[in-house]
Design an enzyme around this catalytic site. Sequence first.
Site, short mmCIF file in Angstrom:
data_model
loop_
_atom_site.label_atom_id
_atom_site.label_comp_id
_atom_site.label_asym_id
_atom_site.label_seq_id
_atom_site.Cartn_x
_atom_site.Cartn_y
_atom_site.Cartn_z
N LYS A 39 20.08 -27.68 14.04
CA LYS A 39 19.45 -26.24 13.99
C LYS A 39 18.41 -26.29 15.31
O LYS A 39 17.57 -26.98 15.30
CB LYS A 39 18.81 -25.72 12.82
CG LYS A 39 18.46 -24.55 12.66
CD LYS A 39 17.93 -23.96 11.28
CE LYS A 39 17.22 -22.53 11.30
NZ LYS A 39 17.15 -22.13 9.74
N SER B 223 18.78 -17.79 7.82
CA SER B 223 18.68 -17.89 9.24
C SER B 223 19.53 -19.19 9.86
O SER B 223 19.74 -18.91 11.02
CB SER B 223 17.40 -18.24 9.52
OG SER B 223 16.75 -19.27 9.23
N SER C 213 17.36 -19.87 3.57
CA SER C 213 17.99 -19.94 4.76
C SER C 213 19.14 -21.20 4.65
O SER C 213 19.87 -21.31 5.75
CB SER C 213 17.19 -19.84 5.96
OG SER C 213 16.78 -18.54 6.25
N1 GLN Z 1 15.93 -14.45 4.61
C1 GLN Z 1 14.35 -14.83 4.71
C2 GLN Z 1 13.82 -14.39 5.70
O1 GLN Z 1 13.95 -13.38 6.51
C3 GLN Z 1 14.26 -16.37 4.60
C4 GLN Z 1 14.62 -16.95 5.73
C5 GLN Z 1 14.53 -18.38 5.75
O2 GLN Z 1 14.56 -19.14 5.02
N2 GLN Z 1 14.14 -18.98 6.89
O3 GLN Z 1 12.44 -14.48 5.88
#
Ligand code: GLN
Length: 503
Positions: free
Chosen positions: A85, A160, A184
Amino acid sequence: MQEFNPFSTIKDLSGLLASKKISSVELTTEYLNRIKKYDKKLNSFITVSAETALAQAKAADEQLAKNQKTSDSDFSLLGIPVAQKDIFCTKDIKTSCGSKMLDNFYSPYDATVISKFNQAGAVMIGKTNMDEFAMGSSNETSFYGPVSNPWDLDAVPGGSSGGSSACVAAGLVPAATATDTGGSIRQPAAFCGLTGIKPTYGLVSRFGMIAFASSLDQGGVIARTAQDSALILETMAGFDPNDSTSLNQAVPKYSQLLNHDNNITKNISQMRIGVPKEFFDKNLDSKIANVTHEALKNLEKQGATLVDISLPNCHLAIPVYYVVAPAECSSNLSRYDGVRFGFRCDNPRDLEDLYKRSRAQGFGKEVRRRIMIGTYVLSAGFYDAYYIKAQKLRKVISDDCTKAFNEQQIDLIAGPTTPNTAFKKGEKSNDPISMYLNDLYTSSANLAGLPSMSIPSGFVDGLPVGLQLTGNYLSESTLLYVGHQYQLNSDWHTKTPKNFAEV
Ligand code: GLN
């Protein structure tokens, strides 16, 4: 290459490498060719590091030639291509975190996680697309554009870690790293029919992993199977003196603890699995509820006892998360000031103009929204009402989980990973609240610091569904064991999207 199947597990590829049926250079070339052929449709990579990958593959082949290993005993990452990532700092290869702010950023060092993969002899094939600074649930906030879901190109792959889930699901790489602040890893794994594990907070080093919300962020894996996830997690995890929240704990060989009678985890037939009634309320799509009940029956057939439990405050997880995460993000992202590194605006008039325009132009809309919310909840007049209150409720949410584990004597909490399957691109981008609700079942584990995994458990209208298993602190071996046993008794993890079949 006759033996090559792009949807193979690492376990199988490892066997092919060890028995010299394929070399790491050949394997890496096959995947690079697939990326060339298919990634225009998906946009799952920000950077493809072909040259470095082939050099690493060559080095791995030299190593493999020296090693006399049989295919069965050699289940390792040596010579295996993986994607990282783009939140993990890599020396000499751009690390953008999905943001214009870091579009020109080359880290002077490797993240600990990257060093661990290098030491294991894995091949880094590229850096995956992601929501900007990991803020999002659909990969639509990336500066590099949205990613498509291989199961439906008009749908999102989750976020994400959307690039990581899309490239693995399409067979462009066997596994990828990911990070999970509120869901995410698990949500994109669920949306793309993959296995994803977010470890206990502190198990995987955050050194060199670009910070979003430091008390919630945790690195982990997206792979096809629990078995592959075990192998990757045991490579990534471990104490790191460079991360002050790193757990000083020996890391078990998870990949050797996946079968019954492993002397560490209880047998599945003696396990009690808690099913929270709150996870099956009106927010859950009824077809996903049915798939989840079927998946739970599978575990029950293997002898596990299902126990009705209640997590009475879990509805507070989203509001609490959306105070705590923005607060920490507003603090973490203050370092991007246009002075030291990252994007700088043209012709600043003075220092204040430099700060303002560099940040206004370098960050996208969602990141700016989070910084503003975070700054607001931390400001003198509102700190007690929002931030302190959220911290108190965070403890309440975490206590609910501890209570369930202790008082109800359960080994795991199980339920759906997400309230819905992958939605269409654009469907929720103008409605942040409905986007945030994707983390309804995932964010409690981050607030409590618990390990949590999503495994493929079926399909609804052609789109994958995930079953979420959450364990007590440091129970990764239990999660991976149960995941593996589930996968020995189901075939959802073997399904692949049809438009990517041609080698
Ligand atoms: N969807 C969540 C956010 O927008 C979690 C994102 C994540 O786990 N990095 O913050």
